[in-house]
Every structure is written in C-alpha cells, then in structure tokens.
Design an enzyme around this catalytic site. Structure first.
Site, PDB file in Angstrom:
ATOM      1  N   SER A  60       0.861  -1.192   0.000  1.00  0.00           N
ATOM      2  CA  SER A  60       0.000   0.000   0.000  1.00  0.00           C
ATOM      3  C   SER A  60       0.891   1.234   0.000  1.00  0.00           C
ATOM      4  CB  SER A  60      -0.888   0.016   1.241  1.00  0.00           C
ATOM      5  OG  SER A  60      -1.374   1.340   1.434  1.00  0.00           O
ATOM      6  N   HIS A  91      -1.266  -1.411  -4.209  1.00  0.00           N
ATOM      7  CA  HIS A  91      -2.522  -1.013  -3.552  1.00  0.00           C
ATOM      8  C   HIS A  91      -2.532   0.505  -3.365  1.00  0.00           C
ATOM      9  CE1 HIS A  91      -6.019  -1.944  -0.962  1.00  0.00           C
ATOM     10  NE2 HIS A  91      -5.584  -0.989  -0.160  1.00  0.00           N
ATOM     11  N   ASP A 129      -4.684   3.667  -1.935  1.00  0.00           N
ATOM     12  CA  ASP A 129      -5.767   4.023  -1.011  1.00  0.00           C
ATOM     13  C   ASP A 129      -6.299   5.413  -1.318  1.00  0.00           C
ATOM     14  OD1 ASP A 129      -5.991   1.760   0.818  1.00  0.00           O
ATOM     15  OD2 ASP A 129      -3.913   2.220   1.323  1.00  0.00           O
ATOM     16  N   MET A 151      -8.896   8.200  -0.263  1.00  0.00           N
ATOM     17  CA  MET A 151      -9.704   8.615   0.904  1.00  0.00           C
ATOM     18  C   MET A 151     -10.274   9.999   0.655  1.00  0.00           C
ATOM     19  SD  MET A 151      -7.300   7.336   3.998  1.00  0.00           S
ATOM     20  CE  MET A 151      -6.541   5.703   3.976  1.00  0.00           C
ATOM     21  N   HIS A 153      -8.362   1.112  -3.907  1.00  0.00           N
ATOM     22  CA  HIS A 153      -9.304   0.941  -2.795  1.00  0.00           C
ATOM     23  C   HIS A 153      -9.984   2.282  -2.547  1.00  0.00           C
ATOM     24  CE1 HIS A 153      -9.545   0.023   1.855  1.00  0.00           C
ATOM     25  NE2 HIS A 153     -10.745   0.161   1.304  1.00  0.00           N
ATOM     26  N   MET A 185     -12.167   4.570  -0.623  1.00  0.00           N
ATOM     27  CA  MET A 185     -12.814   4.858   0.659  1.00  0.00           C
ATOM     28  C   MET A 185     -13.514   6.196   0.505  1.00  0.00           C
ATOM     29  SD  MET A 185      -9.649   3.491   2.953  1.00  0.00           S
ATOM     30  CE  MET A 185      -8.576   3.522   1.525  1.00  0.00           C
ATOM     31  N   MET A 209     -11.500  -5.723   5.583  1.00  0.00           N
ATOM     32  CA  MET A 209     -10.703  -4.733   6.319  1.00  0.00           C
ATOM     33  C   MET A 209     -10.418  -5.280   7.723  1.00  0.00           C
ATOM     34  SD  MET A 209     -10.064  -2.315   4.269  1.00  0.00           S
ATOM     35  CE  MET A 209      -9.110  -1.391   5.496  1.00  0.00           C
ATOM     36  N   ASP A 262      -6.631  -6.322   4.446  1.00  0.00           N
ATOM     37  CA  ASP A 262      -5.984  -5.003   4.466  1.00  0.00           C
ATOM     38  C   ASP A 262      -6.059  -4.394   5.860  1.00  0.00           C
ATOM     39  OD1 ASP A 262      -5.044  -2.447   3.879  1.00  0.00           O
ATOM     40  OD2 ASP A 262      -6.756  -1.889   2.623  1.00  0.00           O
ATOM     41  N   GLY A 281      -2.900  -3.602   9.116  1.00  0.00           N
ATOM     42  CA  GLY A 281      -2.142  -4.215  10.205  1.00  0.00           C
ATOM     43  C   GLY A 281      -1.497  -5.540   9.857  1.00  0.00           C
ATOM     44  N   GLY A 299       1.209  -1.963   4.123  1.00  0.00           N
ATOM     45  CA  GLY A 299       1.734  -0.616   3.940  1.00  0.00           C
ATOM     46  C   GLY A 299       2.955  -0.389   4.798  1.00  0.00           C
ATOM     47  N   SER A 300       2.705  -0.110   6.086  1.00  0.00           N
ATOM     48  CA  SER A 300       3.830   0.216   6.971  1.00  0.00           C
ATOM     49  C   SER A 300       4.816  -0.950   7.098  1.00  0.00           C
ATOM     50  CB  SER A 300       3.311   0.656   8.341  1.00  0.00           C
ATOM     51  OG  SER A 300       2.393  -0.273   8.857  1.00  0.00           O
TER      52      SER A 300
HETATM   53  C1  DX5 Z   1      -6.233   1.710   5.666  1.00  0.00           C
HETATM   54  C2  DX5 Z   1      -5.803   1.412   4.252  1.00  0.00           C
HETATM   55  C3  DX5 Z   1      -4.711   0.437   4.193  1.00  0.00           C
HETATM   56  C4  DX5 Z   1      -3.423   0.902   4.824  1.00  0.00           C
HETATM   57  C5  DX5 Z   1      -2.719  -0.289   5.355  1.00  0.00           C
HETATM   58  O1  DX5 Z   1      -7.303   2.560   5.650  1.00  0.00           O
HETATM   59  O2  DX5 Z   1      -6.892   0.906   3.500  1.00  0.00           O
HETATM   60  O3  DX5 Z   1      -4.483  -0.019   2.864  1.00  0.00           O
HETATM   61  O4  DX5 Z   1      -2.579   1.577   3.942  1.00  0.00           O
HETATM   62  O5  DX5 Z   1      -1.609   0.146   6.058  1.00  0.00           O
HETATM   63  P1  DX5 Z   1      -0.880  -0.816   7.128  1.00  0.00           P
HETATM   64  O6  DX5 Z   1      -0.416  -2.018   6.378  1.00  0.00           O
HETATM   65  O7  DX5 Z   1       0.212   0.037   7.629  1.00  0.00           O
HETATM   66  O8  DX5 Z   1      -1.911  -1.156   8.178  1.00  0.00           O
HETATM   67 ZN    ZN Z   2      -6.446  -0.094   1.541  1.00  0.00          ZN
END
Ligand code: DX5
Ligand code: ZN
Length: 226
Positions: free
Chosen positions: A10, A35, A37, A39, A68, A70, A139, A177, A179, A199-200
């Site tokens: 991500s 991926h 995101d 928002m 994705h 949101m 999620m 997706d 954590g 992501g992280s």
């Molecule tokens: C959260 C996003 C995720 C996010 C995941 O709202 O949809 O895709 O980037 O990030 P990590 O892997 O750090 O939880």
């Molecule tokens: Zn996402």
C-alpha cells in the site's frame, strides 16, 4: 503445487515525494499488485490521492493497480479511475447504497470489481453481490490510516469469507488489508487470504525485498488449504 499468496504494498506508507522510486523498488522487490488508497475526508477521516496520481502511477509501473475507494460517492469517479488505468476498483458496501449498479458500472468499464467490508460490517452483506465480484476485501482495521493494529477478531471473518467464496464457487480473490505484518501473515493466509495488503510493514522496513519475501514465506506452509 500450492498457490503463493499475492503481496500488495500500500503506497499510503510510501514517501510521496519519491513515489516513482518507491514503486519501482517494490516492483523490483517482488510485489504482485500495487494497492492505492483513495480517501475522501468524508467516508474516512483522511484525504489522500485521486485519479491523476493513478494515471501517473500507470506510466511508471507494470504492476496491476489495486485501487481501494474509501469514499461516499464512488459512482461519480468510476469513469475517471478506469481511464486513469486502475485494474481493480474496490468499493465499500457501507458507502454504496446501489452496490449492484456500482459493481456493474465498474465492470462495464473493463475494470475488475471489488467489494470491501469494514470490521463491524457483517459478511451477510456480501451474499447477493458475491457472484458479480472479482475481489473481496476484508478490512482488518477501521479504514483511514496506515500503521494501525490488526483487529484479531477479523481472522475468523477471513475464514468465514473463504468458506463463503468456496461454497458459492466464486473465483473472487480474498484480500486482507490493515495491520498485516510478517508475524501475523501466516495466520491470515491460513485463514484463507489470497492477497495481503501491507503498507507500513513494507515501507517502514529497510529492505523491501526481504520484507515482501518474508510476508510471502509466512503464508507458504498454510497455502495447502486451497
Ligand atoms: C487503511 C488502508 C490500508 C493501509 C494499510 O485505511 O486501507 O491499505 O494503507 O496500512 P498498514 O499495512 O500500515 O496497516
Ligand atoms: Zn487499503
């Protein structure tokens, strides 16, 4: 041979000032999808990127773009994201009152359609739409931010989604997706995930290739469930 889990970094946790380099690096490091995101500051309490960034990403990577959405008004942007080069467009069931229409609109544009559920949304909301979708995203955090902690009760939901998909003969990919880390990837894949978004875990690591390989390896022994 068991199918390997797909890894979707991500970009939310990437360095946006060096986005092309970051993307090239995860591509070289074995990522399967990218991926993205999106928002809207309304459905989720954060703002990120829109179609112009997807269009720019399309020019610098061959990875499928897993977008994705949101947002509350995804319908208004499907054409723009499709033209920008999205390969998957995933919408939230909580944000789409006419979900069937939205999914058809995505597919009419030649884009693969995904649907996603927040942690508190029941899997039953998938029952009617499942035959129409190419991807189901569970999620495992409340969407809006990277770097949150995996909600452990979501593991059961992933397993139930796996059963539902298999029982119905759906070929939809099951993606998880939020954590996702090296130390829980094995459990998530054992529960039935086909795609891990991270992501992280990836972008905060020193060695993207090693992290992607470790995420994939964590899923390996469990992938015999297919
Ligand atoms: C959260 C996003 C995720 C996010 C995941 O709202 O949809 O895709 O980037 O990030 P990590 O892997 O750090 O939880
Ligand atoms: Zn996402």
């Amino acid at each position: 041979m068991a199918k390997s889990v797909l890894i979707a970094p991500s970009i939310l946790s990437a360095d946006f000032a060096r986005l092309a380099e970051e993307v090239a690096q995860v591509e070289r490091s074995g990522a399967d999808l990218l991926h993205v995101d999106v928002m809207d500051g309304h459905f989720v309490p954060n703002l990120t990127v829109g179609p112009p960034i997807v269009e720019s990403l399309r020019k610098v990577t061959k990875l499928p773009l897993d977008v994705h959405l949101m947002m509350t008004n995804a319908d208004a942007f499907i054409a723009d994201f499709a033209e920008a080069g999205a390969n998957y467009l995933t919408v939230h069931v909580e944000a789409c009152p006419h979900l069937h229409r939205t999914v058809q609109a995505i597919k009419e544009r030649g884009v693969k359609a995904g649907v996603t559920l927040n942690p508190a949304t029941s899997l039953h909301t998938l029952e009617e739409i499942l035959p129409d979708v190419d991807l189901v995203l569970i999620m495992s955090v409340n969407p809006g931010f990277g770097g949150q902690t995996f909600i452990s009760s979501c593991l059961q939901k992933v397993a139930a989604a796996r059963q539902m998909i298999d029982r119905r003969g759906s070929r939809a990919l099951l993606e998880v997706d939020g954590g996702v880390k090296i130390d829980n990837a094995g459990q998530i894949v054992a529960a039935g995930a086909d795609v891990l978004v991270a992501g992280s875990a990836i972008f905060s690591s020193r060695d993207y290739a090693a992290t992607i390989a470790a995420l994939r390896a964590a899923g390996q022994p469990a992938s015999v469930h297919r």
